[in-house]
Design a protein around this motif. Structure first.
Motif, PDB file in Angstrom:
ATOM      1  N   LYS A 185       1.019  -1.450   0.354  1.00  0.00           N
ATOM      2  CA  LYS A 185       0.150   0.169  -0.214  1.00  0.00           C
ATOM      3  C   LYS A 185       1.175   1.141   0.058  1.00  0.00           C
ATOM      4  O   LYS A 185       1.547   1.983   0.736  1.00  0.00           O
ATOM      5  CB  LYS A 185      -1.232   0.113   1.262  1.00  0.00           C
ATOM      6  CG  LYS A 185      -1.701  -1.324   1.024  1.00  0.00           C
ATOM      7  CD  LYS A 185      -3.129  -0.840   2.540  1.00  0.00           C
ATOM      8  CE  LYS A 185      -3.983  -2.131   2.643  1.00  0.00           C
ATOM      9  NZ  LYS A 185      -4.521  -1.693   4.231  1.00  0.00           N
ATOM     10  N   PRO A 186       0.510   2.328  -0.817  1.00  0.00           N
ATOM     11  CA  PRO A 186       1.395   3.369  -1.017  1.00  0.00           C
ATOM     12  C   PRO A 186       1.421   4.321  -0.612  1.00  0.00           C
ATOM     13  O   PRO A 186       0.326   4.813   0.804  1.00  0.00           O
ATOM     14  CB  PRO A 186       1.429   3.984  -2.313  1.00  0.00           C
ATOM     15  CG  PRO A 186       0.260   3.410  -3.109  1.00  0.00           C
ATOM     16  CD  PRO A 186       0.272   1.441  -1.916  1.00  0.00           C
ATOM     17  N   ARG A 200       4.031  11.015   3.806  1.00  0.00           N
ATOM     18  CA  ARG A 200       5.248  12.155   2.888  1.00  0.00           C
ATOM     19  C   ARG A 200       5.778  13.103   2.907  1.00  0.00           C
ATOM     20  O   ARG A 200       6.707  13.320   3.145  1.00  0.00           O
ATOM     21  CB  ARG A 200       5.046  11.238   0.743  1.00  0.00           C
ATOM     22  CG  ARG A 200       4.787   9.893   0.811  1.00  0.00           C
ATOM     23  CD  ARG A 200       4.947   9.174  -0.745  1.00  0.00           C
ATOM     24  NE  ARG A 200       4.084  10.116  -1.842  1.00  0.00           N
ATOM     25  CZ  ARG A 200       3.710  10.724  -2.193  1.00  0.00           C
ATOM     26  NH1 ARG A 200       2.398   9.106  -2.450  1.00  0.00           N
ATOM     27  NH2 ARG A 200       3.004  10.942  -3.214  1.00  0.00           N
ATOM     28  N   HIS A 228       7.008  10.285  -3.584  1.00  0.00           N
ATOM     29  CA  HIS A 228       6.335   9.208  -4.447  1.00  0.00           C
ATOM     30  C   HIS A 228       8.087   8.467  -5.424  1.00  0.00           C
ATOM     31  O   HIS A 228       7.320   6.905  -4.788  1.00  0.00           O
ATOM     32  CB  HIS A 228       5.276   9.197  -5.028  1.00  0.00           C
ATOM     33  CG  HIS A 228       4.653   7.888  -6.120  1.00  0.00           C
ATOM     34  ND1 HIS A 228       3.771   7.088  -5.055  1.00  0.00           N
ATOM     35  CD2 HIS A 228       5.166   7.046  -7.236  1.00  0.00           C
ATOM     36  CE1 HIS A 228       3.779   5.805  -5.618  1.00  0.00           C
ATOM     37  NE2 HIS A 228       4.292   6.091  -6.774  1.00  0.00           N
ATOM     38  N   ASN A 235       8.397   5.324  -2.098  1.00  0.00           N
ATOM     39  CA  ASN A 235       7.049   4.525  -2.516  1.00  0.00           C
ATOM     40  C   ASN A 235       7.750   3.139  -3.586  1.00  0.00           C
ATOM     41  O   ASN A 235       6.776   2.467  -3.691  1.00  0.00           O
ATOM     42  CB  ASN A 235       6.057   4.727  -3.455  1.00  0.00           C
ATOM     43  CG  ASN A 235       4.754   5.141  -2.133  1.00  0.00           C
ATOM     44  OD1 ASN A 235       4.498   4.495  -0.787  1.00  0.00           O
ATOM     45  ND2 ASN A 235       4.231   6.169  -2.746  1.00  0.00           N
ATOM     46  N   THR A 236       9.028   3.100  -3.906  1.00  0.00           N
ATOM     47  CA  THR A 236       9.518   2.751  -4.670  1.00  0.00           C
ATOM     48  C   THR A 236      10.372   1.347  -4.010  1.00  0.00           C
ATOM     49  O   THR A 236       9.459   0.152  -4.399  1.00  0.00           O
ATOM     50  CB  THR A 236      10.653   3.472  -5.761  1.00  0.00           C
ATOM     51  OG1 THR A 236      10.375   4.180  -6.196  1.00  0.00           O
ATOM     52  CG2 THR A 236      11.230   2.603  -6.648  1.00  0.00           C
ATOM     53  N   LYS A 256       8.098  -1.467  -1.961  1.00  0.00           N
ATOM     54  CA  LYS A 256       6.798  -2.607  -3.029  1.00  0.00           C
ATOM     55  C   LYS A 256       7.814  -3.513  -3.622  1.00  0.00           C
ATOM     56  O   LYS A 256       6.804  -4.778  -3.577  1.00  0.00           O
ATOM     57  CB  LYS A 256       6.019  -1.609  -3.940  1.00  0.00           C
ATOM     58  CG  LYS A 256       6.772  -1.350  -5.577  1.00  0.00           C
ATOM     59  CD  LYS A 256       6.242  -0.183  -6.638  1.00  0.00           C
ATOM     60  CE  LYS A 256       7.293  -0.461  -7.356  1.00  0.00           C
ATOM     61  NZ  LYS A 256       6.229   0.223  -8.432  1.00  0.00           N
TER      62      LYS A 256
END
Length: 216
Positions: A37-38, A44, A130, A134-135, A138
């Motif tokens: 889930k980002p 952020r 992001h 979020n890279t 995941k």
């Protein structure tokens, strides 16, 4: 007899359930997490250093320098006027082969050493956070490796309300390495190999150079 049969069936079912559960936890490095889930934008940009920054700039420097300069023999003593010019250029080039330190770029009020820069908009900051947060998160990752070389050409600068840089990320895309001041702004898992291609695309999309560029 019926009781024994019933017990054996129940035991077999438990074994199947245990194997299914074990398989659900097995993964390969680089595999995307099914339950990922980002992190939302609000969380952020609240994270340091973004939460403290009044503005954020990305820059390029050291673009005309190779990571390691191979030895070049000096030209022979000048015999003609052209030889003298070439010899002068040779020694002038030697003076300009020392890499610029990011600290010097930041502290130089005349922007000496700075070659490209871009002030980020709110939408671009959203895009950047992001990528940073979020890279790598995941993916399933068990090992983080880093190249021994580090020749940074790009950086992300964070400015306070007094227009002073209070934090930065120094980045080498050729070696896939990132350092920060203060240290530890990114978790080790957040600097995995998947970060650099996306981050480099971000820099390039904003018009910045990320690799060695010979002088014309």
């Amino acid at each position: 007899m019926f009781f024994i049969f019933s017990f054996s069936q129940k035991k077999k079912k438990k074994t199947k359930d245990a194997l299914a559960e074990l398989r659900s936890y097995s993964y390969n490095d680089g595999e995307i997490k099914k339950d990922f889930k980002p992190i939302p934008l609000q969380k952020r940009i609240a994270r340091f250093p973004f939460g403290k920054a009044s503005k954020i700039k990305i820059i390029s420097y050291n673009l005309y320098l190779k990571k390691a300069r191979a030895y070049e023999p000096a030209p022979p003593p000048p015999k003609t006027k052209l030889d003298s010019v070439n010899l002068e250029k040779y020694y002038e080039n030697l003076k300009n082969t020392e890499p610029v330190e990011l600290g010097d770029v930041i502290n130089n009020t005349d922007n000496e050493g700075l070659q490209e820069s871009k002030m980020l908009t709110l939408n671009e900051i959203s895009e950047l956070t992001h990528i940073l947060y979020n890279t790598c998160n995941k993916y399933y990752i068990s090992l983080i490796s880093q190249s021994g070389c580090f020749f940074p050409r790009n950086a992300i600068l964070f400015y306070d309300e007094n227009d002073k840089v209070f934090a930065y990320y120094d980045i080498c895309f050729e070696c896939e390495g990132i350092e920060s001041s203060p240290k530890g702004m990114l978790e080790p898992i957040e600097t995995c190999e998947f970060l650099y291609p996306d981050l480099e695309k971000f820099f390039k999309s904003k018009g910045l150079t990320t690799q060695y560029m010979p002088k014309k």
